[in-house]
Design a protein around this motif. Structure first.
Motif, PDB file in Angstrom:
ATOM      1  N   ARG A 128       0.834  -1.217   0.000  1.00  6.47           N
ATOM      2  CA  ARG A 128       0.000   0.000   0.000  1.00  6.47           C
ATOM      3  C   ARG A 128       0.862   1.258   0.000  1.00  6.47           C
ATOM      4  O   ARG A 128       0.571   2.219  -0.702  1.00  6.47           O
ATOM      5  N   ALA A 129       1.905   1.261   0.813  1.00  4.15           N
ATOM      6  CA  ALA A 129       2.775   2.444   0.892  1.00  4.15           C
ATOM      7  C   ALA A 129       3.510   2.666  -0.431  1.00  4.15           C
ATOM      8  O   ALA A 129       3.584   3.795  -0.917  1.00  4.15           O
ATOM      9  N   ARG A 130       4.032   1.607  -1.003  1.00  3.94           N
ATOM     10  CA  ARG A 130       4.751   1.748  -2.279  1.00  3.94           C
ATOM     11  C   ARG A 130       3.813   2.185  -3.405  1.00  3.94           C
ATOM     12  O   ARG A 130       4.221   2.940  -4.286  1.00  3.94           O
ATOM     13  N   ALA A 131       2.557   1.744  -3.353  1.00  2.00           N
ATOM     14  CA  ALA A 131       1.576   2.167  -4.359  1.00  2.00           C
ATOM     15  C   ALA A 131       1.331   3.675  -4.276  1.00  2.00           C
ATOM     16  O   ALA A 131       0.927   4.291  -5.264  1.00  2.00           O
ATOM     17  N   ARG A 132       1.595   4.275  -3.119  1.00  2.00           N
ATOM     18  CA  ARG A 132       1.462   5.725  -2.939  1.00  2.00           C
ATOM     19  C   ARG A 132       2.763   6.462  -3.226  1.00  2.00           C
ATOM     20  O   ARG A 132       2.887   7.652  -2.972  1.00  2.00           O
ATOM     21  N   GLY A 133       3.763   5.726  -3.725  1.00  2.00           N
ATOM     22  CA  GLY A 133       5.031   6.348  -4.094  1.00  2.00           C
ATOM     23  C   GLY A 133       6.030   6.477  -2.960  1.00  2.00           C
ATOM     24  O   GLY A 133       7.055   7.149  -3.116  1.00  2.00           O
ATOM     25  N   LEU A 134       5.767   5.823  -1.836  1.00  2.00           N
ATOM     26  CA  LEU A 134       6.679   5.910  -0.704  1.00  2.00           C
ATOM     27  C   LEU A 134       7.770   4.848  -0.798  1.00  2.00           C
ATOM     28  O   LEU A 134       7.548   3.766  -1.335  1.00  2.00           O
ATOM     29  N   THR A 135       8.914   5.178  -0.247  1.00  2.00           N
ATOM     30  CA  THR A 135       9.982   4.198  -0.078  1.00  2.00           C
ATOM     31  C   THR A 135       9.711   3.471   1.233  1.00  2.00           C
ATOM     32  O   THR A 135       9.367   4.101   2.233  1.00  2.00           O
ATOM     33  N   VAL A 136       9.866   2.160   1.218  1.00  2.00           N
ATOM     34  CA  VAL A 136       9.652   1.363   2.432  1.00  2.00           C
ATOM     35  C   VAL A 136      10.910   0.547   2.709  1.00  2.00           C
ATOM     36  O   VAL A 136      11.420  -0.135   1.824  1.00  2.00           O
ATOM     37  N   ILE A 137      11.383   0.653   3.936  1.00  4.91           N
ATOM     38  CA  ILE A 137      12.506  -0.154   4.405  1.00  4.91           C
ATOM     39  C   ILE A 137      11.961  -1.033   5.523  1.00  4.91           C
ATOM     40  O   ILE A 137      11.325  -0.538   6.454  1.00  4.91           O
ATOM     41  N   GLU A 138      12.205  -2.329   5.422  1.00  4.35           N
ATOM     42  CA  GLU A 138      11.717  -3.278   6.424  1.00  4.35           C
ATOM     43  C   GLU A 138      12.887  -3.983   7.109  1.00  4.35           C
ATOM     44  O   GLU A 138      13.934  -4.195   6.504  1.00  4.35           O
ATOM     45  N   ASP A 139      12.666  -4.338   8.378  1.00  2.00           N
ATOM     46  CA  ASP A 139      13.603  -5.175   9.120  1.00  2.00           C
ATOM     47  C   ASP A 139      15.020  -4.594   9.144  1.00  2.00           C
ATOM     48  O   ASP A 139      16.001  -5.315   8.998  1.00  2.00           O
ATOM     49  N   ARG A 140      15.109  -3.280   9.321  1.00  4.35           N
ATOM     50  CA  ARG A 140      16.409  -2.605   9.412  1.00  4.35           C
ATOM     51  C   ARG A 140      16.324  -1.518  10.486  1.00  4.35           C
ATOM     52  O   ARG A 140      15.244  -1.087  10.850  1.00  4.35           O
ATOM     53  N   CYS A 141      17.475  -1.051  10.909  1.00  8.69           N
ATOM     54  CA  CYS A 141      17.544   0.005  11.917  1.00  8.69           C
ATOM     55  C   CYS A 141      18.377   1.169  11.383  1.00  8.69           C
ATOM     56  O   CYS A 141      19.524   0.954  10.963  1.00  8.69           O
ATOM     57  N   PRO A 142      17.845   2.390  11.404  1.00 11.53           N
ATOM     58  CA  PRO A 142      18.628   3.512  10.888  1.00 11.53           C
ATOM     59  C   PRO A 142      19.900   3.785  11.697  1.00 11.53           C
ATOM     60  O   PRO A 142      20.885   4.264  11.139  1.00 11.53           O
ATOM     61  N   LYS A 143      19.903   3.447  12.972  1.00 10.69           N
ATOM     62  CA  LYS A 143      21.117   3.646  13.780  1.00 10.69           C
ATOM     63  C   LYS A 143      22.246   2.742  13.281  1.00 10.69           C
ATOM     64  O   LYS A 143      23.422   3.088  13.384  1.00 10.69           O
ATOM     65  N   ILE A 144      21.890   1.601  12.732  1.00 14.37           N
ATOM     66  CA  ILE A 144      22.877   0.676  12.160  1.00 14.37           C
ATOM     67  C   ILE A 144      23.190   1.059  10.718  1.00 14.37           C
ATOM     68  O   ILE A 144      24.345   1.050  10.300  1.00 14.37           O
ATOM     69  N   GLU A 145      22.172   1.400   9.955  1.00 15.94           N
ATOM     70  CA  GLU A 145      22.323   1.614   8.525  1.00 15.94           C
ATOM     71  C   GLU A 145      22.857   2.996   8.140  1.00 15.94           C
ATOM     72  O   GLU A 145      23.674   3.126   7.239  1.00 15.94           O
ATOM     73  N   PHE A 146      22.390   4.057   8.792  1.00 15.63           N
ATOM     74  CA  PHE A 146      22.757   5.407   8.367  1.00 15.63           C
ATOM     75  C   PHE A 146      24.267   5.681   8.448  1.00 15.63           C
ATOM     76  O   PHE A 146      24.803   6.336   7.548  1.00 15.63           O
ATOM     77  N   PRO A 147      24.991   5.213   9.473  1.00 18.51           N
ATOM     78  CA  PRO A 147      26.425   5.517   9.518  1.00 18.51           C
ATOM     79  C   PRO A 147      27.220   5.046   8.303  1.00 18.51           C
ATOM     80  O   PRO A 147      28.248   5.622   7.957  1.00 18.51           O
ATOM     81  N   ARG A 148      26.709   4.033   7.599  1.00 25.27           N
ATOM     82  CA  ARG A 148      27.418   3.556   6.414  1.00 25.27           C
ATOM     83  C   ARG A 148      27.385   4.581   5.294  1.00 25.27           C
ATOM     84  O   ARG A 148      28.199   4.510   4.372  1.00 25.27           O
ATOM     85  N   PHE A 149      26.442   5.527   5.354  1.00 27.68           N
ATOM     86  CA  PHE A 149      26.231   6.446   4.237  1.00 27.68           C
ATOM     87  C   PHE A 149      26.399   7.911   4.592  1.00 27.68           C
ATOM     88  O   PHE A 149      26.311   8.775   3.722  1.00 27.68           O
ATOM     89  N   LEU A 150      26.596   8.220   5.856  1.00 26.24           N
ATOM     90  CA  LEU A 150      26.739   9.623   6.250  1.00 26.24           C
ATOM     91  C   LEU A 150      28.205  10.029   6.313  1.00 26.24           C
ATOM     92  O   LEU A 150      29.072   9.242   6.525  1.00 26.24           O
TER      93      LEU A 150
END
Length: 150
Positions: A128-150
């Motif tokens: 439903r969210a993707r049908a509205r044009g949203l990006t969806v991330i599942e089963d992840r944590c931004p505290k773990i993921e964001f440092p790889r890209f900042l």
């Protein structure tokens, strides 16, 4: 055999989405944010705030109080329109996800991302969210993921 096909580029479509989110998100509503400093939601919110993101706590049990110096709202629909939430981070049980996603879609006009924490995924809500044009991330944590890209 073409070895170029086997070479790991170090990137995936999900990584590309996470990198974009880490660089462009500004205001993150955290649904289920606890005032308890030992809870994962508090640690994630503190990290995000330390990195310059605005956090918006959402927790009906603590509505009207302050968490990490931010006013706590009872639900997403109660967030004033001048607070332009572009990401919702969900720290709730799987069965709560569809209602949260529907509320986010209905009440957050600047929303671009739905993020479900570690252990959380919901295929129907994601669709439903993707049908509205949203990006969806599942089963992840931004505290773990964001440092790889900042």
């Amino acid at each position: 055999m073409n070895l170029a096909i086997l070479r790991d580029t170090g990137s995936s479509p999900v990584d590309d989405d996470i990198a974009r989110i880490a660089r462009t998100a500004r205001c993150i509503a955290i649904v289920g944010l606890s005032p308890n400093e030992v809870r994962p939601s508090w640690g994630v919110a503190r990290y995000l705030k330390s990195q310059g993101y605005r956090i918006v706590p959402v927790n009906p049990t603590h509505a009207g109080s302050m968490i990490l110096d931010e006013h706590v709202y009872p639900d997403l629909r109660s967030i004033p329109p001048e607070i332009e939430v572009d990401m919702v981070d969900i720290f709730r049980r799987v069965d709560a996800v569809p209602a949260i996603v529907d509320e986010a879609i209905a009440h957050l006009p600047k929303l671009r991302t739905i993020w479900m924490q570690l252990g959380i995924s919901h295929p129907q809500a994601t669709t439903r969210a993707r049908a509205r044009g949203l990006t969806v991330i599942e089963d992840r944590c931004p505290k773990i993921e964001f440092p790889r890209f900042l």
